[in-house]
Design a protein around this motif. Structure first.
Motif, PDB file in Angstrom:
ATOM      1  N   UNK A 158       0.825  -1.208   0.000  1.00 19.71           N
ATOM      2  CA  UNK A 158       0.000   0.000   0.000  1.00 19.71           C
ATOM      3  C   UNK A 158       0.861   1.261   0.000  1.00 19.71           C
ATOM      4  N   UNK A 159       1.932   1.271   0.788  1.00 18.23           N
ATOM      5  CA  UNK A 159       2.826   2.429   0.794  1.00 18.23           C
ATOM      6  C   UNK A 159       3.443   2.642  -0.590  1.00 18.23           C
ATOM      7  N   UNK A 160       3.828   1.560  -1.246  1.00 18.13           N
ATOM      8  CA  UNK A 160       4.390   1.690  -2.593  1.00 18.13           C
ATOM      9  C   UNK A 160       3.325   2.193  -3.570  1.00 18.13           C
ATOM     10  N   UNK A 161       2.085   1.752  -3.374  1.00 17.24           N
ATOM     11  CA  UNK A 161       0.972   2.235  -4.206  1.00 17.24           C
ATOM     12  C   UNK A 161       0.802   3.742  -4.049  1.00 17.24           C
ATOM     13  N   UNK A 162       0.863   4.229  -2.795  1.00 13.65           N
ATOM     14  CA  UNK A 162       0.742   5.670  -2.561  1.00 13.65           C
ATOM     15  C   UNK A 162       1.882   6.428  -3.231  1.00 13.65           C
ATOM     16  N   UNK A 163       3.079   5.841  -3.217  1.00 15.23           N
ATOM     17  CA  UNK A 163       4.234   6.484  -3.849  1.00 15.23           C
ATOM     18  C   UNK A 163       4.001   6.622  -5.356  1.00 15.23           C
ATOM     19  N   UNK A 164       3.543   5.545  -5.977  1.00 20.73           N
ATOM     20  CA  UNK A 164       3.271   5.581  -7.423  1.00 20.73           C
ATOM     21  C   UNK A 164       2.137   6.555  -7.731  1.00 20.73           C
ATOM     22  N   UNK A 165       1.095   6.541  -6.905  1.00 23.80           N
ATOM     23  CA  UNK A 165      -0.051   7.421  -7.118  1.00 23.80           C
ATOM     24  C   UNK A 165       0.368   8.887  -7.038  1.00 23.80           C
ATOM     25  N   UNK A 166       1.232   9.210  -6.079  1.00 20.82           N
ATOM     26  CA  UNK A 166       1.720  10.585  -5.970  1.00 20.82           C
ATOM     27  C   UNK A 166       2.474  11.008  -7.227  1.00 20.82           C
ATOM     28  N   UNK A 167       3.291  10.094  -7.758  1.00 23.67           N
ATOM     29  CA  UNK A 167       4.031  10.399  -8.976  1.00 23.67           C
ATOM     30  C   UNK A 167       3.087  10.662 -10.146  1.00 23.67           C
ATOM     31  N   UNK A 168       2.050   9.844 -10.254  1.00 27.11           N
ATOM     32  CA  UNK A 168       1.091  10.012 -11.341  1.00 27.11           C
ATOM     33  C   UNK A 168       0.384  11.367 -11.251  1.00 27.11           C
ATOM     34  N   UNK A 169      -0.026  11.742 -10.027  1.00 30.81           N
ATOM     35  CA  UNK A 169      -0.793  12.979  -9.855  1.00 30.81           C
ATOM     36  C   UNK A 169       0.069  14.209 -10.111  1.00 30.81           C
ATOM     37  N   UNK A 170       1.247  14.292  -9.486  1.00 24.71           N
ATOM     38  CA  UNK A 170       2.017  15.536  -9.624  1.00 24.71           C
ATOM     39  C   UNK A 170       2.626  15.697 -11.008  1.00 24.71           C
ATOM     40  N   UNK A 171       2.842  14.576 -11.709  1.00 21.90           N
ATOM     41  CA  UNK A 171       3.428  14.665 -13.044  1.00 21.90           C
ATOM     42  C   UNK A 171       2.395  14.935 -14.132  1.00 21.90           C
ATOM     43  N   UNK A 172       1.119  14.725 -13.831  1.00 22.27           N
ATOM     44  CA  UNK A 172       0.100  14.834 -14.873  1.00 22.27           C
ATOM     45  C   UNK A 172      -0.975  15.880 -14.611  1.00 22.27           C
ATOM     46  N   UNK A 173      -0.963  16.497 -13.424  1.00 20.22           N
ATOM     47  CA  UNK A 173      -1.998  17.471 -13.104  1.00 20.22           C
ATOM     48  C   UNK A 173      -1.363  18.758 -12.580  1.00 20.22           C
TER      49      UNK A 173
END
Length: 221
Positions: A158-173
């Motif tokens: 789950x922590x790794x999922x949050x890390x990936x999710x953060x990357x997706x959000x800040x890089x695309x929005x």
């Protein structure tokens, strides 16, 4: 310096639940509203313009609020929660780099670094036969060995999922979307994930005989 599990209910924590919540959520709310009202803050306090744009102003106030939160936690609650302490160190380091270099990337990657660190530690512990989550949550409930192993694995992923999710959000929005997600998205997702673990916790609970949930034969149901 005294550290405590983030879920260990110390007597002081039980007497000041609202204070504990305010100390944990306060810095993020400061970050959100400072970014939202950045131009207004710069207009009212021109010296803040030296820091850069709204996100840099919000980052500086976030750092200050984080340090204040940790200091108040130590004074009022008598201990420093481990995860906010580690996160606070990363906030100060990456926030300072962001402002100094005028590069937003550092503060945006802070959640990625922190969550990757926690995930790697938990999953790495499993590789060496250690369910490290048990050291954090053991004061809240007791599980058998398999239960701790499964729960540690799930939290690590789950922590790794949050890390990936953060990357997706800040890089695309946009910056505003990322800040809103950091404050209003991550917390609900974490709460829902935590609640979803309750069936596993109930199945592997090792509550002593005589306590709630024990059957007449003394075994936990």
């Amino acid at each position: 310096m005294t550290f405590e599990s983030d879920v260990k209910p110390t007597p002081t924590d039980r007497h000041h639940p609202l204070l504990k919540m305010a100390l944990e959520l306060g810095p993020m709310l400061v970050f959100f509203f400072a970014n939202l009202r950045g131009p207004w803050l710069i207009e009212k306090v021109p010296a803040l313009a030296e820091l850069g744009g709204p996100l840099f102003v919000a980052t500086a106030l976030f750092m200050a609020a984080t340090v204040i939160s940790l200091v108040v936690s130590k004074i009022m609650l008598g201990h420093l929660p481990i995860m906010p302490f580690v996160s606070g160190i990363v906030v100060v380091i990456f926030g300072s780099l962001s402002i100094w270099l005028q590069n937003e990337t550092f503060i945006k990657m802070k959640p990625t670094i922190v969550n990757t660190l926690f995930g790697a530690v938990l999953l790495g512990g499993l590789l060496f036969g250690r369910s490290l989550l048990g050291y954090v949550f053991n004061a809240a409930f007791q599980l058998d060995e398999e239960g701790w192993r499964k729960l540690t694995l799930r939290w690590g992923i789950f922590f790794l999922f949050l890390a990936v999710l953060n990357e997706v959000v800040w890089r695309n929005f946009s910056d505003d979307v990322w800040v809103a997600f950091k404050v209003w998205g991550t917390m609900p997702i974490t709460i829902l994930f935590t609640l979803a673990q309750m069936p596993l916790i109930m199945r592997h609970s090792t509550t002593p005989a005589g306590e709630s949930g024990a059957g007449k034969d003394g075994e936990t149901r």
